[in-house]
Enzyme design. Structure first.
Site, short mmCIF file in Angstrom:
data_model
loop_
_atom_site.label_atom_id
_atom_site.label_comp_id
_atom_site.label_asym_id
_atom_site.label_seq_id
_atom_site.Cartn_x
_atom_site.Cartn_y
_atom_site.Cartn_z
N CYS A 56 8.27 10.61 -28.72
CA CYS A 56 8.48 12.03 -28.39
C CYS A 56 9.68 12.17 -27.46
CB CYS A 56 7.25 12.61 -27.72
SG CYS A 56 5.82 12.65 -28.80
N HIS A 99 4.32 16.41 -19.37
CA HIS A 99 3.47 16.09 -20.52
C HIS A 99 2.09 15.60 -20.13
CE1 HIS A 99 7.28 16.40 -22.59
NE2 HIS A 99 6.65 16.37 -23.73
N GLY A 124 9.32 9.21 -16.21
CA GLY A 124 8.56 8.93 -15.00
C GLY A 124 7.08 8.71 -15.27
N ASN A 165 -2.37 7.69 -20.18
CA ASN A 165 -1.40 8.67 -20.65
C ASN A 165 -2.01 9.70 -21.60
OD1 ASN A 165 0.66 7.75 -19.10
ND2 ASN A 165 1.82 6.77 -20.74
N TYR A 166 -3.27 9.49 -22.01
CA TYR A 166 -4.02 10.53 -22.73
C TYR A 166 -5.10 11.04 -21.79
CZ TYR A 166 -1.89 8.30 -26.86
OH TYR A 166 -1.01 7.76 -27.76
#
Length: 585
Positions: free
Chosen positions: A231, A169, A237, A528-529
């Site tokens: 999600c 992701h 991880g 994380n974005y």
């Protein structure tokens, strides 16, 4: 108030619909990676968007294509990367582990690859507008920790990079793309979950998804949860190591705040736990992006206690002067509300025939019953006009399904790593807001949203427990003083560079417009974005000063400490990518 559970009224006609991934010929490259193991075709929710959209020859973009090389081999014109056969020989001969001789554990590319474009060049590339990615030499799906060790040691010996794939992701694909010759270590076979209710903890292997973790927790206890995202196909991880937003973070902190131990394999193949790695490295893993330091094999996390019944509601409105006032009001109270209350704001488009409108959705979780929620809302946010009939009580696991639009389906859907929405490309960015944005800004946002079919902004409130942790206690620094985070996104379907550039320019323009209204010195961003527009490394020779431009946007003053940790655990900068931490000595 709109209906709470009528998803058809929420999604516009043009919105993606859930469907099962079709079968792909087994000879195609990455078949197992993309379909059988469902690592890179995740279950993608429109809200929140949190998946990589792949399965195309040209990936979604981030900027103009760069011809600049990346990695060791750029400095050595005579360097010839190893073949798949040479790498497999190293695995089976130099490190006597017979499991690698079984082809089921290995995947490589073929000329009919659906992801990596083929050309006459032996190093034919995939187009990504920030960089061109080579094909991986090999995809290893280890079934034991010794296989991971062998993969790392052979990579060092043969001079190739490692990309570790947990859930696939990463917003810029850095867990499966590289400009240097590389292999992918896909952790899909290492995803065991062991829950201990006595001390209220869980050991989770890094190949597990959030959905698998939540499923195991729900099957074990109806009063426990884990503070992380909604999600289900996201791998634990990457999610944990980058911070980990979620619906109960205002009460229980980020996912990374709840890590109490970890097992990491370093560049030499050693396995280190919290005691043997030391507190500096343990600190770095909890929000600093673990891929810069090694391969995290598993995490030990603290579970959260939740009520048997929680309450959720959705309130939807068309953007306009009254709605702008409502959103403006939310900015002032969202981070100051009771820690049990999480209200996020989603701004996106709705399409009815030829009429396009912009709507706002207040999506809410309350850790308690309706009887407590209504008086609290009437006191703190009466402008929303919440009524008891607009609310629904449910279990915590059902609230996760409520937020990812699967409520009413069997719980086992949380285990399905093969469901996704139709393919779309996207570009995302992020911001942190420290003072309320003026109402007129939302008027301009509305005008800009009407220019696009599928734009999106998600405003997630901070405060609460997040503020109780100092900004240096973990690498994630965006704590006290920040009201909320913004995730911006725009999506499209046409697989053409011109179309991609058009949407990326629109996203950059919106991001530029917001500059006066968000955090400054530095302007913050959420790891994380991930956003490669912020800057990229220059391979093994990247200096700490070169990386500060993007590093301090994610980590602020913690970036220097991360560099010092990197210099200790991986001084040769073996574990690196386009936004990894460079070593500092």
């Amino acid at each position: 108030m709109s209906g709470l559970y009528n998803n058809s009224s929420y999604f516009s006609p043009a919105s993606p619909q859930i469907r099962s991934t079709p079968e792909i010929d087994s000879s195609q490259y990455l078949t197992e990676l993309l379909v059988e193991h469902q690592k890179l075709i995740p279950f993608m929710q429109v809200l929140p968007i949190c998946s990589r959209l792949l399965n195309q020859e040209i990936f979604r973009v981030s900027g103009m294509m760069s011809n600049q090389g990346f990695g060791d081999f750029d400095n050595f014109t005579n360097y010839s990367p190893p073949t798949r056969e040479q790498f497999q020989s190293c695995l089976s001969t130099d490190h006597c582990d017979s499991t690698f001789q079984n082809p089921i554990n290995l995947t490589t590319h073929t000329p009919d690859s659906r992801i990596y474009t083929e050309s006459s060049s032996p190093n034919s590339s995939l187009i990504n507008l920030n960089f061109t990615s080579l094909k991986p030499i090999l995809i290893v799906k280890p079934k034991s920790e010794s296989e991971i060790k062998n993969s790392i040691l052979c990579s060092r010996k043969l001079g190739v990079q490692v990309r570790t794939l947990s859930g696939g992701h990463d917003y810029e694909g850095l867990s499966y793309l590289s400009q240097s010759p590389f292999i992918i270590i896909d952790l899909v076979n290492l995803r065991s979950i062991k829950i201990n209710l006595t001390d209220e903890t869980a050991w989770i292997e890094s190949g597990a998804t959030l959905g698998e973790l939540y499923y195991e927790i729900a099957k074990t206890s109806n009063i426990h949860a884990f503070s992380a995202g909604v999600c289900p196909s996201v791998g634990v991880g990457g999610h944990i190591s980058g911070g980990g937003f979620g619906t109960i973070m205002r009460k229980h902190g980020l996912a990374s705040d709840n890590v109490v131990d970890a097992r990491l394999m370093d560049v030499n193949g050693r396995i280190l736990d919290r005691k043997t790695m030391g507190e500096d490295l343990f600190w770095a893993l909890r929000g600093g992006g673990a891929a810069s330091f090694g391969v995290v094999l598993s995490w030990k996390v603290k579970l959260a206690r939740v009520p048997e019944k929680v309450t959720c509601f959705i309130s939807q409105h068309t953007m306009g002067p009254s709605m702008n006032k409502l959103v403006h009001r939310w900015q002032s109270i969202g981070s100051e509300l009771d820690e049990d209350l999480f209200i996020r704001v989603i701004i996106d488009n709705s399409q009815e025939g030829n009429q396009r409108t912009v709507k706002t959705t207040f999506q809410t979780l309350f850790l308690g019953g309706i009887d407590r929620l209504i008086p609290l809302m009437n006191q703190k946010f009466p402008e929303l006009g919440l009524r008891s009939q607009d609310c629904k009580e449910m279990s915590w696991i059902e609230s996760i399904m409520f937020f990812n639009w699967t409520l009413g389906k069997p719980l086992e859907i949380m285990l399905n790593r093969d469901l996704r929405f139709e393919d779309q490309y996207f570009k995302a960015k992020s911001d942190f807001v420290q003072t309320p944005v003026p109402e007129e800004v939302f008027e301009e946002v509305t005008k800009r949203f009407l220019q696009k079919e599928t734009p999106l902004m998600i405003l997630e409130p901070l405060g609460g427990e997040i503020n109780q942790v100092s900004e240096t206690e973990s690498p994630y620094p965006h704590r006290r003083g920040n009201l909320y985070n913004i995730q911006y996104m725009v999506k499209w379907k046409v697989n053409e560079v011109e179309e991609m550039n058009k949407h990326v320019r629109w996203m950059r323009s919106l991001h530029d417009y917001m500059t006066p209204y968000v955090s400054k010195s530095p302007r913050g961003a959420y790891l994380n974005y991930r956003d490669l527009d912020l800057g990229t490394t220059k391979g093994i020779n990247t200096s700490f000063e070169d990386a500060r431009k993007w590093g301090e946007t994610y980590f602020k003053g913690n970036f220097k400490r991360l560099g010092l940790v990197k210099g200790t655990i991986d001084p040769t900068n073996f574990f690196r990518n386009e936004q990894s931490i460079p070593p500092l000595f």
